[in-house]
Design an enzyme around this catalytic site. Structure first.
Site, short mmCIF file in Angstrom:
data_model
loop_
_atom_site.label_atom_id
_atom_site.label_comp_id
_atom_site.label_asym_id
_atom_site.label_seq_id
_atom_site.Cartn_x
_atom_site.Cartn_y
_atom_site.Cartn_z
N GLU A 164 16.64 2.79 -12.94
CA GLU A 164 17.45 1.60 -13.24
C GLU A 164 17.11 0.42 -12.33
O GLU A 164 17.99 -0.18 -11.71
CB GLU A 164 18.94 1.96 -13.16
N GLU A 171 19.18 9.07 -20.18
CA GLU A 171 20.58 9.19 -19.74
C GLU A 171 21.50 8.69 -20.83
O GLU A 171 21.35 7.56 -21.31
CB GLU A 171 20.86 8.36 -18.48
C1 BG6 Z 1 23.39 5.82 -14.12
C2 BG6 Z 1 22.73 6.44 -12.91
O1 BG6 Z 1 23.59 4.49 -13.84
O2 BG6 Z 1 24.66 6.23 -14.45
C3 BG6 Z 1 23.26 7.80 -12.53
O3 BG6 Z 1 21.34 6.52 -13.10
C4 BG6 Z 1 24.76 7.84 -12.72
O4 BG6 Z 1 22.84 8.09 -11.24
C5 BG6 Z 1 25.07 7.55 -14.18
O5 BG6 Z 1 25.36 9.02 -12.31
C6 BG6 Z 1 26.54 7.65 -14.55
O6 BG6 Z 1 27.30 6.86 -13.70
P1 BG6 Z 1 28.53 7.48 -12.89
O7 BG6 Z 1 29.01 6.35 -12.05
O8 BG6 Z 1 29.53 7.87 -13.92
O9 BG6 Z 1 28.01 8.62 -12.12
#
Ligand code: BG6
Length: 471
Positions: A174, A368
């Site tokens: 990111e 993701e």
């Molecule tokens: C992404 C990141 O932005 O979101 C992860 O790459 C992160 O590291 C994921 O865990 C979800 O966000 P959060 O704050 O719910 O863990």
């Protein structure tokens, strides 16, 4: 019937610092993630680790010692790939050593071999919000070009050792979040006037572009069959104008471009024409050399990896703060929200894939996507996570549609297929997993693993190669 190709990559994704724990094992140095108590958005980093304070990532889910069991659980869902990151400070504890830490290399070598044995291709993020702390303190992270050299040395070590084991790589997690989360994304603290801060952010971005191109160059020499990707947070690219007012529409496009800029440079191999206007309007003076531009041009990335959690709504002139989910904008009355207030927008993912296909004509990898939710454990130990199942299916159906639209989507890795520490808030309570981990926000629990209802659902989707979605 929508068809996923037979070689579609199905899996899940985690990051070392949110899962491994063992923060001082086997010669590991301190990483910036080790000094964060309340998550990268909710909490401020400590100067160092303070005695007597609880740091959720120090033990996390102890994936470091339990990965055999965990990877077997993942393979049990039929995963043919698994994404994790290498903790840079396990390999180079301060980031500045001349030679890598053998224990760190041996650890990941065995982990990637285990994945391969279980039928899962490793998908590796080289830097996922876990830069060695020394590089943050001494150089202010990616604000300083010296990091390009340290990163290259790190890549050299891991490509040499893991080149035969890892087919898919991504350089920086990111990177575009440098605008909203510069500490996580570029390992630096920004200061000064608004203009100075913006200058720092674009300079850090440029330094990472050079490092990315160098990694691609190195990969061509050391592991010519590897696929080198970038990884962006593209929730921040699915932004709808708050009204049809052309001002809202135009500014929304500008904001969307702020994220796509990172793909424009690294996939197309050159700075887009609109960047001159950004520099002129904000009086940005950047240190960019002709040699660096030539390198970026010669070594663009092979594919676009990205995260997508939700969409947002933007009104011209409003502030552009963000968190791990993207830009925090206006309410969208058409969408439901998760327990953590993130709007749920599966069609937004199809919309995004189409934008990316039209703009880049390169393979994309959704690395993701997921729902962070509260889980309720029934008396018999079962966890009926219907909301997670719905989120999964609805997004995969839209991916199927995007494939039919002609988008070159090569794979999908659900975020946090086993519960891990939240990056944004440092909580365990915000659970993404198909596998539950018995641990709470304060660190209590047995760390025992158990399957949620979603586990079987994802397994059925994968083993039918997506067909069960449409039954
Ligand atoms: C992404 C990141 O932005 O979101 C992860 O790459 C992160 O590291 C994921 O865990 C979800 O966000 P959060 O704050 O719910 O863990």
């Amino acid at each position: 019937m929508i068809k996923f190709k037979s070689d579609f990559l199905w899996g899940g994704a985690i990051a070392a610092n949110q899962a491994e724990g063992a923060w001082q094992a086997d010669g590991k140095g301190m990483a910036l993630s080790d000094t964060i108590r309340g998550g990268i958005v909710a909490g401020k980093p400590d100067e160092s680790v303070l005695p007597g304070k609880y740091y959720p990532s120090h033990e996390a889910i102890d994936f470091y010692h339990r990965y055999h069991e965990d990877l077997e659980l993942m393979a049990g869902m039929g995963f043919n790939c698994f994404r994790t990151s290498i903790a840079w400070s396990r390999i180079f504890p301060t980031g500045e050593e001349e030679t890598p830490n053998e224990s760190g290399l041996a650890y990941y070598e065995e982990m990637f071999q285990t994945m391969q044995k279980l039928g899962m291709q490793p998908v590796v993020t080289i830097s996922h919000y876990e830069t060695p702390l020394n590089l943050v303190k001494k150089y202010n992270g990616w604000a300083n070009k010296k990091l390009i050299v340290f990163f290259e040395r790190y890549c050299q070590a891991i490509f040499t050792r893991f080149g035969d084991l890892v087919p898919y790589w991504m350089t920086f997690n990111e990177m575009n979040n440098v605008h909203t989360m510069p500490y996580a994304s570029a390992a630096m603290q920004v200061s000064g006037s608004e203009q100075e801060q913006l200058e720092m952010k674009y300079q850090a971005a440029h330094n990472m572009f050079v490092a990315n191109a160098q990694a691609n160059q190195l990969a061509k020499q050391l592991m010519p069959n590897a696929q080198m990707g970038i990884m962006l947070s593209l929730s921040g690219a699915v932004i709808y104008p708050a009204t049809p007012n052309p001002k809202d529409v135009f500014e929304t496009m500008t904001l969307q471009r702020r994220s796509l800029f990172f793909a424009d440079v690294q996939l197309n191999g050159e700075y887009p024409r609109y960047f001159k206007r950004i520099c002129d309007d904000h009086q940005l003076h950047l240190d960019i050399t002709d040699e660096e531009l030539a390198l970026i041009k010669q070594y663009p990335s092979d594919y676009l990896g990205f995260s997508y959690y939700r969409s947002s709504v933007y009104a011209a002139g409003s502030s552009t703060e963000g968190n791990t989910s993207g830009i925090l904008g206006q309410e969208n009355p058409y969408l439901e929200k998760s327990d953590w207030g993130w709007p749920i927008d599966p069609l937004g993912l199809r919309y995004l894939c189409n934008i990316l296909e039209d703009r880049y004509h390169k393979p994309m990898f959704i690395v993701e996507n997921g729902l962070g939710d509260n889980d309720t454990i029934e008396a018999d130990g079962a966890i009926h996570d219907a909301a997670r199942i719905k989120y999964l299916k609805d997004h995969l159906i839209e991916i199927g549609e995007a494939l039919e639209d002609g988008c070159q989507i090569i794979g999908y890795t659900w975020w946090g297929p086993i519960d891990i520490v939240s990056a944004g808030t440092g909580e365990m309570k915000k659970r993404y997993g198909f596998v539950y981990v018995d641990k709470d926000n304060d660190g209590n629990g047995t760390l025992a693993r158990s399957k949620k209802d979603s586990y079987d659902v994802y397994r059925e989707i994968i083993t039918s190669n997506g067909e069960s979605l449409f039954r």
